[in-house]
Design an enzyme around this catalytic site. Sequence first.
Site, PDB file in Angstrom:
ATOM      1  N   HIS A 117       0.821  -1.219   0.000  1.00  0.00           N
ATOM      2  CA  HIS A 117       0.000   0.000   0.000  1.00  0.00           C
ATOM      3  C   HIS A 117       0.860   1.276   0.000  1.00  0.00           C
ATOM      4  CE1 HIS A 117      -2.731   3.170   1.163  1.00  0.00           C
ATOM      5  NE2 HIS A 117      -2.167   3.264   2.357  1.00  0.00           N
TER       6      HIS A 117
ATOM      7  N   HIS B  66       5.089   6.170   5.445  1.00  0.00           N
ATOM      8  CA  HIS B  66       4.129   7.034   6.137  1.00  0.00           C
ATOM      9  C   HIS B  66       3.342   6.337   7.249  1.00  0.00           C
ATOM     10  CE1 HIS B  66       1.017   5.596   3.156  1.00  0.00           C
ATOM     11  NE2 HIS B  66       0.218   5.755   4.188  1.00  0.00           N
TER      12      HIS B  66
ATOM     13  N   GLU C 219       3.444   4.926  13.266  1.00  0.00           N
ATOM     14  CA  GLU C 219       2.213   4.574  13.989  1.00  0.00           C
ATOM     15  C   GLU C 219       2.053   3.066  14.171  1.00  0.00           C
ATOM     16  OE1 GLU C 219      -2.433   5.953  13.923  1.00  0.00           O
ATOM     17  OE2 GLU C 219      -1.259   6.126  12.102  1.00  0.00           O
ATOM     18  N   ASP C 220       2.372   2.299  13.114  1.00  0.00           N
ATOM     19  CA  ASP C 220       1.999   0.879  13.112  1.00  0.00           C
ATOM     20  C   ASP C 220       3.157  -0.087  13.332  1.00  0.00           C
ATOM     21  OD1 ASP C 220      -0.535   1.713  12.603  1.00  0.00           O
ATOM     22  OD2 ASP C 220      -0.419   1.452  10.438  1.00  0.00           O
TER      23      ASP C 220
ATOM     24  N   ASP D 188      -2.261   8.441  -0.583  1.00  0.00           N
ATOM     25  CA  ASP D 188      -2.698   7.368   0.316  1.00  0.00           C
ATOM     26  C   ASP D 188      -4.190   7.090   0.100  1.00  0.00           C
ATOM     27  OD1 ASP D 188      -2.596   5.707   2.795  1.00  0.00           O
ATOM     28  OD2 ASP D 188      -3.775   7.341   3.651  1.00  0.00           O
TER      29      ASP D 188
END
Length: 730
Positions: free
Chosen positions: A72, A96, A100-101, A163
């Site tokens: 992605h 990006h 966060e992940d 995105d």
Amino acid sequence: MTPAEPAHVHDHALTTSSAPLPQDVPDYVQLLDSTASYLSDEQRALIRRAWAVGAAAHAGQTRKSGEPYITHPVAAATVLAEQRLDAETLIAAILHDTIEDTPLSREAIAGEFGETVAELVEGVTKLDKLQFRDRQEAAAESFRKMLLAMSRDLRVILIKLADRLHNMRTLGAQSGEARERIARETLEIYAPIAQRLGMNLLKSELQDLGFRALHPWRHAVIEKRIRTQPVVRREALAKIQSQLAQRLAMEGLAHRLVGRVKTPWSIYTKMRAEQKSFDQMMDVFGFRVVVATVPDCYHALGVVHSVFKPLDGRFRDFIAIPKANGYQSLHTVLFGPYGSPIEVQIRTEEMDLIAERGIAAHWSYKHGGAGNSAQSRASSWIAGLLESQRSTGSSLEFLENVKVDLFPDEVYLFTPKGDILALPRNSTALDFAYAVHTDVGNHAVAARVDKKLVPLRTKLVSGQRVEVITAKSAAPNPQWLEFVVSGKARTAIRHQLKHLEHEDAVQLGHRMLDRALEDLNTSLERLPAAQLEAYLAEFRYPRLEALLADIALGNRMPVQVAQVLARQAPGMGDLLDSARAVLPQDKILITGQERGVISFANCCLPLPGDEIMGFHTTGKGIVVHRLDCPNVVDYRKSPERWVPIGWDREVSGDFQAALRIEVENRPGVLAQVAAAIAQAESNIDRVEYLERDTSVAGIRFAIEVHDRKHLAEVIRRVRRLNVVHGVQRL
């Protein structure tokens, strides 16, 4: 996760673009690498390095479709590479979602790829990190944060748009409800942002994918109708195209002529807006003429107008007056040989690049000022939004304002210095004043449009020159909210009104509570601080000002508040029995400027100089009546709501009054009476006939005066007219 080794020590095969990519590099990375061929070898090596770092960080994570998650962000980077963005943006797009992940930290990204990339990744991350009470607030709040991030670096929004575009392309894996929500958000927020930033290619795809997801059946029907256009129409288009090409060639104009079909979304929105069926939509097709220079654009315009007649009133020159997002073109609509209009756009190669890529063109089109001008326009729009964001109370109100600003039906206006301002369609002189500066709007009293004096509510049309007239004493009026259309103006007016009303309410509430406490032989100053704090805490007031404002607005009765506060005060119990709970003797004096918390009753229209009383009304504050008003009798039944008030020595402002004037019923009389009222320096608000017969007419004039003396002067001047039989104040 520990940072991977520095970019300069990794495998040689990754650093040299002339060598083929290793066999184990997936197709989607090879696609990104070839799309980014405009970048240098070193930059592409860094991009591949970012993929390696990102893939390691996202190892084990999959999308709903089952693919590895890293596909992605790489696809989002490929979208940006198609727009020819710089290497830093592509690297940030690949990474990006890592902060966060995944365990990858901001510091690791900064150490590996530099501070700018880390800032971009952090900017995108911040947009996705927030928690909300509900869906609606989530959309508004994330939108707000996005704009804050944009203000620091516009590339953050470009990554966000890429995105979103890839998410829309792969929307099939989502549940039905999520699909609808994401599609609606795309159409309402992301596509208009892409449009505002001039990125038409991106905008068109976002709109088309959003439309397909939201209304699949409608999309399919329109798409099929476009594909299966009648042969006659397609032949007509081929003929028109050859005629245009032939004439342009004869004139020696080097050009590129492109036939274009409108998208299903633009056809659908036009069908809905104009309430037409598909068969009635004549301008589904159009042409774009791309030439070398600006003079060539105007030459080409003359050529196409000589081939087919232009439709009156449909020519737009966006080269002389560009759109706010930097878009430039000549637009004309021609009357075709088969009775159908043909839309034609004429522009230079440079304008075509900016029309399709918008501010993204800035990074790929370094020479010439055009890319920069598109970017500076986008930046100034964002700066305006930020100013509005700072003074807006709620996220939802902000989102509403921005939605108004995003849609590009604009009027283009000139300042006295010749600068061009773009405003939303139906903007008024007041919107223009606020577009110049918030202070200009707050103190505006009138405007000159093309040197003619006009009221602030006057709607403006493109090409007018507007000059705003201000006065230091002027302040926003609640009625302004009824006619302004721009988000900036609405926000600034609300902010200023809240500020003024709150100040007025606090002052008036203070006077009212003091009155009531004096009646109980105490005052606010004499009450122990702890006692006051306890009362405020009990009724959940953050501070004393909030309580005072509530009293002025009629939400709390000053007498009751005073009794509770006094009962708590030591030695006050015996005084309460003898307290006079109604009508303290001293009057509260008003200046007429407390418009936020004091209103004047329409039944009797009190003026300075009249004997007056106030009636405390929940939510409205004090409503002022004349003592001889017929409704006062009813108010005597609630003596605790009476407020004794009078006029201060200094009273300012205009007050409403009404006159019944009996005149001879013949032509020209109304003009004579209006002239007499104007000579007495009074403004006429409204005129209505009460009754009329063959000889006499009774007319009601609603006028504005300063006080009773001024009204007497108006009556005197009107009575002098021979055609007037009688004047009476209503």
